[in-house]
Design a protein around this motif. Structure first.
Motif, PDB file in Angstrom:
ATOM      1  N   VAL A  34       0.859  -1.181   0.000  1.00 21.54           N
ATOM      2  CA  VAL A  34       0.000   0.000   0.000  1.00 21.54           C
ATOM      3  C   VAL A  34       0.896   1.232   0.000  1.00 21.54           C
ATOM      4  O   VAL A  34       1.697   1.423   0.921  1.00 21.54           O
ATOM      5  CB  VAL A  34      -0.942   0.026   1.221  1.00 21.54           C
ATOM      6  N   VAL A  35       0.753   2.053  -1.027  1.00 20.77           N
ATOM      7  CA  VAL A  35       1.563   3.265  -1.172  1.00 20.77           C
ATOM      8  C   VAL A  35       0.622   4.466  -1.192  1.00 20.77           C
ATOM      9  O   VAL A  35      -0.405   4.445  -1.870  1.00 20.77           O
ATOM     10  CB  VAL A  35       2.404   3.228  -2.461  1.00 20.77           C
ATOM     11  N   ASN A  36       0.986   5.510  -0.445  1.00 18.14           N
ATOM     12  CA  ASN A  36       0.127   6.691  -0.348  1.00 18.14           C
ATOM     13  C   ASN A  36       0.979   7.954  -0.437  1.00 18.14           C
ATOM     14  O   ASN A  36       2.181   7.936  -0.152  1.00 18.14           O
ATOM     15  CB  ASN A  36      -0.658   6.675   0.966  1.00 18.14           C
ATOM     16  N   ASP A  37       0.317   9.058  -0.811  1.00 18.86           N
ATOM     17  CA  ASP A  37       1.002  10.350  -0.829  1.00 18.86           C
ATOM     18  C   ASP A  37       1.382  10.764   0.588  1.00 18.86           C
ATOM     19  O   ASP A  37       0.880  10.226   1.574  1.00 18.86           O
ATOM     20  CB  ASP A  37       0.095  11.428  -1.447  1.00 18.86           C
TER      21      ASP A  37
ATOM     22  N   LYS B  16       1.388  13.094   3.928  1.00 18.23           N
ATOM     23  CA  LYS B  16       0.257  13.707   4.612  1.00 18.23           C
ATOM     24  C   LYS B  16       0.073  15.158   4.194  1.00 18.23           C
ATOM     25  O   LYS B  16      -1.041  15.649   4.117  1.00 18.23           O
ATOM     26  CB  LYS B  16       0.463  13.627   6.128  1.00 18.23           C
TER      27      LYS B  16
ATOM     28  N   ASN C 243      -5.072  -1.245  -7.353  1.00 18.11           N
ATOM     29  CA  ASN C 243      -6.436  -0.794  -7.035  1.00 18.11           C
ATOM     30  C   ASN C 243      -7.481  -1.605  -7.794  1.00 18.11           C
ATOM     31  O   ASN C 243      -8.459  -1.075  -8.311  1.00 18.11           O
ATOM     32  CB  ASN C 243      -6.599   0.696  -7.327  1.00 18.11           C
TER      33      ASN C 243
ATOM     34  N   PRO D 196      -5.496   7.631  -4.593  1.00 18.10           N
ATOM     35  CA  PRO D 196      -4.702   7.121  -3.469  1.00 18.10           C
ATOM     36  C   PRO D 196      -5.583   6.851  -2.261  1.00 18.10           C
ATOM     37  O   PRO D 196      -6.637   7.473  -2.123  1.00 18.10           O
ATOM     38  CB  PRO D 196      -3.712   8.264  -3.193  1.00 18.10           C
ATOM     39  N   PRO D 197      -5.168   5.907  -1.404  1.00 16.61           N
ATOM     40  CA  PRO D 197      -3.922   5.135  -1.453  1.00 16.61           C
ATOM     41  C   PRO D 197      -3.954   4.068  -2.547  1.00 16.61           C
ATOM     42  O   PRO D 197      -5.018   3.569  -2.905  1.00 16.61           O
ATOM     43  CB  PRO D 197      -3.846   4.505  -0.062  1.00 16.61           C
ATOM     44  N   TYR D 198      -2.757   3.727  -3.037  1.00 20.62           N
ATOM     45  CA  TYR D 198      -2.631   2.759  -4.118  1.00 20.62           C
ATOM     46  C   TYR D 198      -2.309   1.387  -3.518  1.00 20.62           C
ATOM     47  O   TYR D 198      -1.280   1.208  -2.877  1.00 20.62           O
ATOM     48  CB  TYR D 198      -1.529   3.184  -5.078  1.00 20.62           C
ATOM     49  N   THR D 199      -3.202   0.431  -3.741  1.00 14.85           N
ATOM     50  CA  THR D 199      -3.019  -0.919  -3.217  1.00 14.85           C
ATOM     51  C   THR D 199      -2.528  -1.815  -4.336  1.00 14.85           C
ATOM     52  O   THR D 199      -3.254  -2.055  -5.310  1.00 14.85           O
ATOM     53  CB  THR D 199      -4.325  -1.468  -2.631  1.00 14.85           C
TER      54      THR D 199
ATOM     55  N   ARG E  97       4.264   7.447   1.956  1.00 15.52           N
ATOM     56  CA  ARG E  97       3.973   6.380   2.919  1.00 15.52           C
ATOM     57  C   ARG E  97       3.801   5.055   2.194  1.00 15.52           C
ATOM     58  O   ARG E  97       3.105   4.976   1.183  1.00 15.52           O
ATOM     59  CB  ARG E  97       2.709   6.721   3.707  1.00 15.52           C
ATOM     60  N   ALA E  98       4.439   3.996   2.714  1.00 21.43           N
ATOM     61  CA  ALA E  98       4.364   2.685   2.087  1.00 21.43           C
ATOM     62  C   ALA E  98       4.456   1.592   3.143  1.00 21.43           C
ATOM     63  O   ALA E  98       5.256   1.694   4.082  1.00 21.43           O
ATOM     64  CB  ALA E  98       5.475   2.509   1.050  1.00 21.43           C
TER      65      ALA E  98
END
Length: 283
Positions: free
Chosen positions: A136-139, A141, A187, A213-216, A249-250
Motif C-alpha cells: 500500500v503506497v500513499n502520498d 500527509k 487498485n 490514493p492510497p494505491y493498493t 507512505r508505504a
C-alpha cells in the motif's frame, strides 16, 4: 464735462470692485468656496459609487439562486451518468466472466491442455489467486500540487510535492515483476503486457483509468521471497528513499491468499502465433 467723464469712467462703484477682489483672494468663485465645491464633488462621486455597488449586489443576489440551481443540476447529472457508467461496467464484468467460463469449458471439451490455462493466467485474461504480497503506497500527509504544474522530478528523479508520480508506480511494479511476481494488480486493475501507467496532471492512470490514493498493489508469488526481494532491490530502495526524503507512505505485508481479477480486455491486433509451433501442436 469732468463730472460726466468721471461717471463714464467709473460706472461701477469702486466698492463692488473691492468686494469682488476680496472674494477672489479668499477662493470664492460663483458664490461657493473652492473647498466646498471639491467636497460636494467628492460626496457626489461616493454616492454614485455606492449606487453602482448596490445595484451590482442586488443583481448578484438575484442571479445567485439561478447559478446555484444550475450547479446542482450539473452535479445531479454527473451523479446520474456516473451511476449509469458504473452499472454498465458491472454488466460488462459479468459478461466477461461468462465469456471466460464458456471459453474454458469449450477448451476442455476440445481437449485443451493446461498450457491454455497458463497462457490465460500469464496474459492477465484469467483471474487468479494465491499467496503473495500486499503493498500500500500513499502520498505524503502534507502533499501539495506543485504550484506551477511542472514536474520537479524531470531533473532530480524525486518530487518535492509529496505526491506519488506515475514513474514511481512504474518502478514499484517493475520491481515486483523482477522480484518474482506472477500477476500484479493496482487498485483492482489487473496489469498485462499491454498495460500502461501514465499521468494526467496529478492523477495516475492505469490503462487510461484514473487511480485514487492510497494505491493498493497486490502481487501473486512466493510471499516471503517476493517481499524480501523487492525491498532489497533497486526499486524497493528507491521507494524507501521517497519515504525518507519526501514523506511518501508505504507498507508491505505477506498474504496467504490474494485475489486478482481478470484484465478488462486483452486484445492483440498485430502479433500472431508462430505458424511452425501451431503446426507441431496440431499434428
Amino acid at each position: 464735462m469732468s463730472l460726466i467723464t468721471n461717471v463714464m469712467d467709473h460706472s461701477l462703484d469702486d466698492g463692488y470692485a473691492e468686494a469682488a477682489a476680496r472674494k477672489k483672494s479668499q477662493g470664492i468663485e460663483g458664490g461657493l468656496p473652492k473647498t466646498l465645491r471639491a467636497k460636494l464633488g467628492l460626496a457626489a462621486g461616493l454616492v454614485l459609487a455606492a449606487l453602482v455597488v448596490t445595484v451590482g449586489a442586488a443583481q448578484a443576489r438575484v442571479a445567485a439562486p439561478v447559478v446555484a440551481k444550475e450547479r446542482q443540476e450539473l452535479i445531479d447529472r454527473i451523479d446520474r451518468e456516473t451511476a449509469a457508467a458504473d452499472s454498465l461496467e458491472g454488466d460488462v464484468d459479468k459478461l466477461r466472466d461468462d465469456v471466460s467460463a464458456r471459453q474454458r469449458a469449450a477448451l476442455k471439451q476440445s481437449g485443451g491442455s493446461t498450457e491454455a490455462d497458463l497462457v490465460g493466467v500469464l496474459s492477465g485474461a484469467t483471474g487468479v489467486h494465491g499467496p503473495g504480497v500486499k503493498l500500500v503506497v500513499n502520498d505524503a500527509k502534507e502533499a501539495s500540487t506543485g504550484g506551477d504544474g511542472t514536474n520537479p522530478r524531470e531533473t532530480s528523479g524525486f518530487s518535492d510535492t509529496g505526491r506519488l508520480r506515475d514513474r514511481d508506480m512504474q518502478r514499484v511494479v517493475n520491481g515486483l515483476w523482477a522480484s518474482g511476481a506472477e500477476a500484479v494488480s493496482i487498485n483492482g486493475q489487473r496489469l498485462t503486457a499491454l498495460s500502461a501507467i501514465r499521468a494526467a496532471g496529478d492523477a495516475i492512470l492505469v490503462d487510461n483509468r484514473p487511480l485514487v490514493p492510497p494505491y493498493t498493489v497486490l502481487a501473486v508469488g512466493d510471499g516471503e521471497r517476493l517481499s524480501t526481494g523487492f525491498q532489497n532491490s533497486a526499486d524497493g530502495l528507491y521507494l524507501h528513499a521517497l519515504e525518507e526524503n519526501f514523506g511518501i507512505r508505504a507498507t508491505i505485508s505477506t498474504e496467504g491468499d490474494v485475489r486478482l481479477p481478470a484484465a478488462p480486455s486483452v486484445i492483440v491486433r498485430t502479433a500472431q502465433p508462430n505458424a511452425e509451433k501451431t503446426e507441431k501442436g496440431t499434428s
